[in-house]
Design a protein around this motif. Sequence first.
Motif, mmCIF file in Angstrom:
data_model
loop_
_atom_site.group_PDB
_atom_site.id
_atom_site.type_symbol
_atom_site.label_atom_id
_atom_site.label_comp_id
_atom_site.label_asym_id
_atom_site.label_seq_id
_atom_site.Cartn_x
_atom_site.Cartn_y
_atom_site.Cartn_z
ATOM 1 N N LYS A 84 0.840 -1.183 0.000
ATOM 2 C CA LYS A 84 0.000 0.000 0.000
ATOM 3 C C LYS A 84 0.877 1.235 0.000
ATOM 4 C CE LYS A 84 -3.899 -2.052 2.531
ATOM 5 N NZ LYS A 84 -4.756 -1.947 3.757
ATOM 6 N N VAL A 85 0.504 2.211 -0.799
ATOM 7 C CA VAL A 85 1.243 3.465 -0.823
ATOM 8 C C VAL A 85 1.233 4.075 0.576
ATOM 9 C CG1 VAL A 85 1.235 5.823 -1.719
ATOM 10 C CG2 VAL A 85 0.744 3.915 -3.242
ATOM 11 N N GLY A 86 2.398 4.534 1.029
ATOM 12 C CA GLY A 86 2.517 5.142 2.344
ATOM 13 C C GLY A 86 3.020 4.203 3.428
ATOM 14 N N GLN A 87 3.137 2.922 3.127
ATOM 15 C CA GLN A 87 3.552 1.949 4.123
ATOM 16 C C GLN A 87 4.955 1.419 3.850
ATOM 17 O OE1 GLN A 87 1.525 1.345 6.874
ATOM 18 N NE2 GLN A 87 0.440 3.034 5.895
ATOM 19 N N VAL A 88 5.697 1.160 4.915
ATOM 20 C CA VAL A 88 6.995 0.491 4.822
ATOM 21 C C VAL A 88 6.785 -0.962 5.222
ATOM 22 C CG1 VAL A 88 9.343 0.347 5.723
ATOM 23 C CG2 VAL A 88 8.294 2.586 5.327
ATOM 24 N N GLN A 89 7.022 -1.862 4.299
ATOM 25 C CA GLN A 89 6.866 -3.291 4.568
ATOM 26 C C GLN A 89 8.191 -3.834 5.130
ATOM 27 O OE1 GLN A 89 5.534 -1.827 1.800
ATOM 28 N NE2 GLN A 89 3.451 -2.073 2.539
ATOM 29 N N TRP A 90 8.297 -3.898 6.441
ATOM 30 C CA TRP A 90 9.539 -4.329 7.083
ATOM 31 C C TRP A 90 9.727 -5.838 6.949
ATOM 32 C CZ3 TRP A 90 13.374 -1.417 8.989
ATOM 33 C CH2 TRP A 90 13.116 -0.043 9.173
ATOM 34 N N PRO A 91 10.947 -6.284 6.702
ATOM 35 C CA PRO A 91 11.215 -7.725 6.663
ATOM 36 C C PRO A 91 10.909 -8.373 8.015
ATOM 37 C CG PRO A 91 13.060 -6.481 5.732
ATOM 38 C CD PRO A 91 12.158 -5.489 6.390
ATOM 39 N N LYS A 92 10.226 -9.498 7.986
ATOM 40 C CA LYS A 92 9.926 -10.216 9.224
ATOM 41 C C LYS A 92 11.069 -11.139 9.603
ATOM 42 C CE LYS A 92 4.924 -10.000 8.558
ATOM 43 N NZ LYS A 92 3.660 -10.767 8.405
ATOM 44 N N ARG A 93 11.841 -11.527 8.598
ATOM 45 C CA ARG A 93 13.033 -12.347 8.833
ATOM 46 C C ARG A 93 14.012 -12.065 7.707
ATOM 47 N NH1 ARG A 93 8.835 -15.393 7.342
ATOM 48 N NH2 ARG A 93 8.393 -15.909 9.500
ATOM 49 N N LEU A 94 15.258 -12.460 7.905
ATOM 50 C CA LEU A 94 16.295 -12.248 6.896
ATOM 51 C C LEU A 94 16.732 -13.572 6.289
ATOM 52 C CD1 LEU A 94 18.465 -9.537 8.719
ATOM 53 C CD2 LEU A 94 16.710 -9.202 6.968
ATOM 54 N N PRO A 95 17.056 -13.585 4.991
ATOM 55 C CA PRO A 95 17.046 -12.429 4.092
ATOM 56 C C PRO A 95 15.625 -11.981 3.765
ATOM 57 C CG PRO A 95 17.471 -14.405 2.832
ATOM 58 C CD PRO A 95 17.484 -14.821 4.285
ATOM 59 N N ALA A 96 15.496 -10.690 3.454
ATOM 60 C CA ALA A 96 14.179 -10.127 3.134
ATOM 61 C C ALA A 96 13.662 -10.695 1.823
ATOM 62 C CB ALA A 96 14.286 -8.606 3.038
ATOM 63 N N ASP A 97 12.353 -10.695 1.672
ATOM 64 C CA ASP A 97 11.714 -11.130 0.436
ATOM 65 C C ASP A 97 11.341 -9.884 -0.361
ATOM 66 O OD1 ASP A 97 10.223 -12.141 -1.606
ATOM 67 O OD2 ASP A 97 8.652 -13.021 -0.349
ATOM 68 N N PRO A 98 12.129 -9.503 -1.376
ATOM 69 C CA PRO A 98 11.867 -8.275 -2.125
ATOM 70 C C PRO A 98 10.497 -8.246 -2.799
ATOM 71 C CG PRO A 98 14.061 -9.121 -2.616
ATOM 72 C CD PRO A 98 13.335 -10.201 -1.859
ATOM 73 N N ALA A 99 9.912 -9.388 -3.028
ATOM 74 C CA ALA A 99 8.597 -9.433 -3.666
ATOM 75 C C ALA A 99 7.510 -8.895 -2.741
ATOM 76 C CB ALA A 99 8.259 -10.861 -4.080
ATOM 77 N N ARG A 100 7.764 -8.890 -1.437
ATOM 78 C CA ARG A 100 6.751 -8.460 -0.472
ATOM 79 C C ARG A 100 7.256 -7.441 0.538
ATOM 80 N NH1 ARG A 100 4.712 -13.766 2.329
ATOM 81 N NH2 ARG A 100 6.982 -14.017 2.501
ATOM 82 N N GLU A 101 8.582 -7.278 0.635
ATOM 83 C CA GLU A 101 9.156 -6.455 1.696
ATOM 84 C C GLU A 101 10.230 -5.508 1.156
ATOM 85 O OE1 GLU A 101 8.936 -9.963 5.135
ATOM 86 O OE2 GLU A 101 10.700 -9.777 3.818
ATOM 87 N N PHE A 102 10.489 -4.468 1.924
ATOM 88 C CA PHE A 102 11.630 -3.611 1.623
ATOM 89 C C PHE A 102 12.906 -4.418 1.839
ATOM 90 C CE2 PHE A 102 8.548 -0.490 1.435
ATOM 91 C CZ PHE A 102 9.046 0.818 1.336
#
Length: 421
Positions: free
Chosen positions: A94-112
């Motif tokens: 959603k525009v305006g939201q930062v999708q923080w990674p829940k675990r590493l490595p991050a999933d670029p398809a769903r997260e920053f």
Amino acid sequence: MSLPRIRVSSCPKGPALAFALLALLSLVSGCASRAEGVLVPTTVEARGTSKVDVLVATTRKASDNPGILFSGERGKEPQVTEIAVSIPPETARKVGQVQWPKRLPADPAREFATLSVNELSLAQARHWVHGHLPKSRRVLVFVHGFNNRYEDAVYRFAQIVHDSGADVAPVLFTWPSRGSIFAYNYDKESTNYSRDALETMLRRVSEDPSVGEVTVMAHSMGSWLTMEALRQMAIRDGRVSPKIQNVILASPDLDVDVFGRQLDEMGKKRPNITLFVSQDDRALQLSRRISGNIDRLGQIDPRQEPYRSELEKSGITVLDLTALQSNDQLNHGKFAESPYVVKLLGNRLIAGQTVTDSSVGLGESIGAIALGTAQTVGGAASVAVSAPIAVFDSRTRRTYVEQVDRLGQTIGGTVQTAVGQ
């Protein structure tokens, strides 16, 4: 400029204040589930992502943890880093939201995700700016607010740049915040610690012949730091650099008395200033209580005297976001989380344009900005329903709501009814 202040007699003390702090902490504790060390570059790739390159200058102390880079402690000398951030596809966020990674490595398809990190010298930083300047030759400098870790500032600024579509070279200035709700006084002193460094950086950017224009945007406590740096520049140089044409203060955690004095000491040849305010800002409610019960600039009601007259006299534009709904429980980050506001930032304010135009109806111009529609009464009506942003512009001497009321009268009160809803 002298902004009269309003004091509130009932101020919680002792246990009451502690309770307020704990209540506020409970509202912001939701970030605890996100991954730590997100600034370690990932090699994972995903289709449809976007990349935002950010130049980051900081007065923080370097961390031994490569996923954190810089701590909340104070460094001896400013350091500069370039960081590339991956933004998920539009279908996944959603525009305006930062999708923080829940675990590493991050999933670029769903997260920053962090793509690259490189430490730069001052000469390399100048080269970076030259290589990232758009045709407009405009630089955007962002200064974050209280309770922000280094990665918080980096990802939030990348989100603002991406979602606003701003045609700029993005530069972040991040100062030593411990990222704790209980470190308010430490953070405030850290802004004092950092004002010379911010002033120096703004001067270097402004003196670069390749740079045509600089917009400075600050949030919360970063507004104090920004105004202090610009005030110092005006005192040293006789005026603020003419290339710094626009200053945007979002939810400014700034004593109204101090702001008035800062304006006066910047002189008449100061940048255009735009404020984002919201009377329901819970973070500023607490700030006022622990700062002597004097109004914070980001919480004033620009419709009420004496603020309205003083702001008009000073030529300051105010966008009142009080009626705007957002996902921010503290109502302190509406400027970055509202799709309407970030579009407004990119299409007008960061681009150095005024919010209103004397040749275009105010309701119409906001409609075109927020929705990308034709400048029609219908567009104004749509925005009145979905994005109730009141604009107070000294040039037009009118507010958005007032103009919508006038439009409503011409079409049988339809728009006026929509605003009331």
